[in-house]
Design an enzyme around this catalytic site. Structure first.
Site, PDB file in Angstrom:
ATOM      1  N   PRO A  48       0.827  -1.205   0.000  1.00 20.07           N
ATOM      2  CG  PRO A  48      -0.795  -1.587   1.614  1.00 20.07           C
ATOM      3  CD  PRO A  48       0.517  -2.104   1.115  1.00 20.07           C
ATOM      4  CD  GLU A  49       2.234   3.511  -4.537  1.00 23.43           C
ATOM      5  OE1 GLU A  49       2.623   4.681  -4.621  1.00 23.43           O
ATOM      6  OE2 GLU A  49       2.289   2.716  -5.502  1.00 23.43           O
TER       7      GLU A  49
ATOM      8  CE  LYS B  96       5.296   3.048   0.351  1.00 24.56           C
ATOM      9  NZ  LYS B  96       6.019   2.047  -0.483  1.00 24.56           N
TER      10      LYS B  96
ATOM     11  NE  ARG C 199       9.104  -3.056  -5.335  1.00 28.53           N
ATOM     12  CZ  ARG C 199       8.257  -2.318  -4.605  1.00 28.53           C
ATOM     13  NH1 ARG C 199       8.673  -1.741  -3.497  1.00 28.53           N
ATOM     14  NH2 ARG C 199       7.007  -2.165  -4.997  1.00 28.53           N
TER      15      ARG C 199
END
Length: 264
Positions: free
Chosen positions: A2-3, A50, A254
């Site tokens: 989740p951002e 976050k 990533r």
């Protein structure tokens, strides 16, 4: 993962559901020290990047980082509480609602000094009114690291994840491999302003909306319940602007997505 907008939405939701009243807190899984906050009044629920913080009366703070798999599920209270389903790390029960937390990377009780220690490691959060973009710019303009990596570094800007990173760079025609120090001040200012606006849209609606109306057509999104993206998870597909192929590569562990034609 989740951002940042997701954590801010959760903070606001928990403030509405539980704030200003005693909360019954337990750990059905047994891996969280709930006794330190059980029965206390939840004063403030807020987020930085976050990280989610529940500040309780008389000092203790619950610190949550959802990581890749963490999620909250909510339910309305009935006369009898539902049995926990799965590995519930933390259960919060108020007068009208309850919520279960499963699978977080972090769920711990800390104090305000430790909250300051967590925040000290984070960059400015675009969704916070006290965010100082100059602090992030100072880090970026001195760095040889690719801007695509810097945007994902929570110590540079807090709350940006892979979707916002890839989409923001596309919207501003910046190659993700360009060194941070090669990004101009004007480019950074425009990108920061855009990022704040995009994340506020995500905060209000709960979804990341990045495609401008004039480009919001053609191939569907990467998932049925998600708005269209320009480049994120569209490797090999045609760019919505120029028609060229979208590329992907691994950047500091990533996957990053970009259009070589549009992002020179």
């Amino acid at each position: 993962m989740p951002e940042g907008h997701t954590l801010h939405r959760l903070a606001r939701l928990h403030q509405r559901r539980f704030g200003g009243a005693p909360v019954a807190v337990s750990s059905p899984q047994g891996r969280f020290t709930a006794a330190a906050v059980d029965g206390r009044v939840l004063r403030i629920s807020n987020a930085w990047g976050k990280h989610l913080f529940h500040h309780y009366a008389d000092g203790p703070v619950v610190h949550v980082h959802l990581g890749l798999y963490g999620t909250f599920t909510e339910w309305e209270r009935a006369e009898e509480l539902p049995e926990p389903v799965g590995q519930v790390r933390m259960r919060m029960v108020g007068a009208e609602y309850g919520t279960d937390l499963r699978g977080p990377t972090v769920c711990e009780v800390i104090d305000e000094a430790q909250v300051s220690d967590v925040v000290a490691k984070l960059g400015p959060d675009p969704l916070r009114s006290d965010a100082d973009p100059a602090w992030a710019w100072n880090r970026i303009t001195k760095s040889r690291r690719p801007i695509g990596a810097l945007l994902m570094d929570q110590g540079v800007i807090a709350g940006v994840g892979n979707v916002y990173r890839s989409e923001l760079l596309f919207r501003h025609r910046i190659d993700p491999y360009r060194p941070g120090r090669a990004v101009s001040a004007a480019e950074f200012d425009a990108a920061w302003t855009d990022l704040v606006a995009l994340m506020k849209v995500g905060l209000r609606g709960g979804k990341i909306v990045v495609v401008r109306p004039e480009h919001d057509h053609g191939p569907p999104s990467y998932a049925p319940d998600r708005p269209r993206t320009y480049v994120y998870r569209r490797a090999g597909e045609a760019c919505r602007v120029c028609g060229g192929p979208i590329r992907t590569a691994v950047l500091e562990g990533r996957n990053v997505f970009w259009c070589p034609n549009c992002q020179k």
